[in-house]
Design a protein around this motif. Sequence first.
Motif, PDB file in Angstrom:
ATOM      1  N   LEU A   9      50.127  44.688  44.568  1.00 39.17           N
ATOM      2  CA  LEU A   9      49.429  43.777  43.674  1.00 39.17           C
ATOM      3  C   LEU A   9      48.642  44.493  42.588  1.00 39.17           C
ATOM      4  O   LEU A   9      48.244  43.896  41.604  1.00 39.17           O
ATOM      5  N   PHE A  11      45.612  45.896  43.050  1.00 39.75           N
ATOM      6  CA  PHE A  11      44.188  45.677  43.160  1.00 39.75           C
ATOM      7  C   PHE A  11      43.434  46.995  43.301  1.00 39.75           C
ATOM      8  O   PHE A  11      43.906  47.927  43.919  1.00 39.75           O
ATOM      9  N   SER A  18      37.097  48.664  38.073  1.00 32.28           N
ATOM     10  CA  SER A  18      37.671  47.340  37.853  1.00 32.28           C
ATOM     11  C   SER A  18      38.745  47.356  36.782  1.00 32.28           C
ATOM     12  O   SER A  18      39.540  46.420  36.668  1.00 32.28           O
ATOM     13  N   ALA A  21      42.241  46.711  38.021  1.00 30.73           N
ATOM     14  CA  ALA A  21      42.606  45.426  38.607  1.00 30.73           C
ATOM     15  C   ALA A  21      43.527  44.647  37.675  1.00 30.73           C
ATOM     16  O   ALA A  21      43.481  44.787  36.467  1.00 30.73           O
ATOM     17  N   CYS A  24      45.457  38.716  36.923  1.00 30.18           N
ATOM     18  CA  CYS A  24      45.354  37.573  37.824  1.00 30.18           C
ATOM     19  C   CYS A  24      45.106  38.044  39.243  1.00 30.18           C
ATOM     20  O   CYS A  24      45.963  38.689  39.831  1.00 30.18           O
ATOM     21  N   ARG A  25      43.937  37.727  39.775  1.00 36.31           N
ATOM     22  CA  ARG A  25      43.603  38.070  41.149  1.00 36.31           C
ATOM     23  C   ARG A  25      43.664  36.841  42.044  1.00 36.31           C
ATOM     24  O   ARG A  25      43.171  36.867  43.167  1.00 36.31           O
ATOM     25  N   THR A 235      41.885  45.485  51.749  1.00 39.19           N
ATOM     26  CA  THR A 235      41.954  44.463  50.717  1.00 39.19           C
ATOM     27  C   THR A 235      41.330  43.188  51.266  1.00 39.19           C
ATOM     28  O   THR A 235      41.687  42.734  52.360  1.00 39.19           O
ATOM     29  N   LEU A 276      35.228  35.452  42.229  1.00 42.31           N
ATOM     30  CA  LEU A 276      35.875  36.541  41.502  1.00 42.31           C
ATOM     31  C   LEU A 276      34.873  37.560  40.987  1.00 42.31           C
ATOM     32  O   LEU A 276      35.231  38.714  40.738  1.00 42.31           O
ATOM     33  N   GLY A 282      39.328  40.962  46.511  1.00 39.35           N
ATOM     34  CA  GLY A 282      40.602  41.406  45.961  1.00 39.35           C
ATOM     35  C   GLY A 282      41.477  40.257  45.517  1.00 39.35           C
ATOM     36  O   GLY A 282      41.937  40.202  44.383  1.00 39.35           O
ATOM     37  N   VAL A 283      41.714  39.307  46.416  1.00 42.67           N
ATOM     38  CA  VAL A 283      42.542  38.139  46.135  1.00 42.67           C
ATOM     39  C   VAL A 283      41.737  36.895  46.485  1.00 42.67           C
ATOM     40  O   VAL A 283      41.147  36.828  47.570  1.00 42.67           O
ATOM     41  N   VAL A 301      39.708  32.598  36.207  1.00 45.21           N
ATOM     42  CA  VAL A 301      39.792  33.990  35.749  1.00 45.21           C
ATOM     43  C   VAL A 301      39.188  34.170  34.361  1.00 45.21           C
ATOM     44  O   VAL A 301      38.936  35.305  33.947  1.00 45.21           O
TER      45      VAL A 301
END
Length: 333
Positions: A9, A11, A18, A21, A24-25, A235, A276, A282-283, A301
């Motif tokens: 992903l 992450f 950051s 990253a 889109c998380r 994560t 977020l 992370g997700v 986001v």
Amino acid sequence: MPFALPQALGFARAGETSATAPACRMGLGLAAVGRPGYINLGREQDLPPVRSVDALRARTHELLDAAYAQGVRYVDAARSYGRSEEFLADWLKARPGTGDVVVGSKWGYTYTAGWRTDADQHEVKDHSVAAYERQHAESAALLGDRLDLYQIHSVTPDSPALTDTELHARLAEAAAEGLTIGFSTSGPAQAEAIRAALAVTVDGEPLFRTVQSTYNVLETSAAPALAEAHDAGLTVIVKEGMANGRLAGPHAPDPLKAVAARTSLGCDAVALAAILRRPWAGVVLSGAATTEQLASNLHAVVVGLDEDQLARLEDLAEDPRVYWERRGRLPWR
């Protein structure tokens, strides 16, 4: 053992900035659409009048199409989410271009409602080795090598999954074969469960690579332990960011509505945006049941929250025992 999920992903892990990253998380959870009954508020309006298998399969595929088109690359299912794994497997097979989707599922609860909303019991918890072997085989039969992450469902401090060394050995074998192993938590003692799971090792190596916990502006008690998990290299996946609908539009508390009005976006987007902002998150899962809800959730986001707005949202936190007692009273609809 492999640590596939963060790399797949993109992450940021502990110690990374950051800037690494992804844009889109957000992920998509299928708890609300894999079965006809669940405890989310507003389901009467969210789902089709007839909640047949075919109708919810079509709704799940519609959501997956919309999520993929908007950059979502993590999908979360579970053995107890009715036919969620089956619906997801059908979608993946019909869309060969979705090889970049990371698939997570969970074992430890068996769905028992028989596709009814009025069942006396909707799911049964079992964290035994036998349950793992049975459900792992069931998940593998549906998802095959598309299953990336397999999580123990709803670990609590008294769960035998924390102390069963035979189970740990079986999970380590699956990890050695390429499966990422994680766990989820529920209940007022999530922090205690997380810390206990962080101490589980096999041959001196940490067993778990991900943790999925309930965290939202009403239930913040797991935050310190989730930060510790992130710092340890796990994560962190956040579930129930909408508090089973308590933070959505008509049900949202007035301070959340006030902050949302200043952003010109929905209460859902603001509530998810607050999650977020946490450096350990992370997700963050959307549990949307409609494409409209999903689109609104994904606005999280781009929500900008200043310190005053965040402070107002932090004031909404409840005692975790009160939060989980109220959640336990929500009816299956």
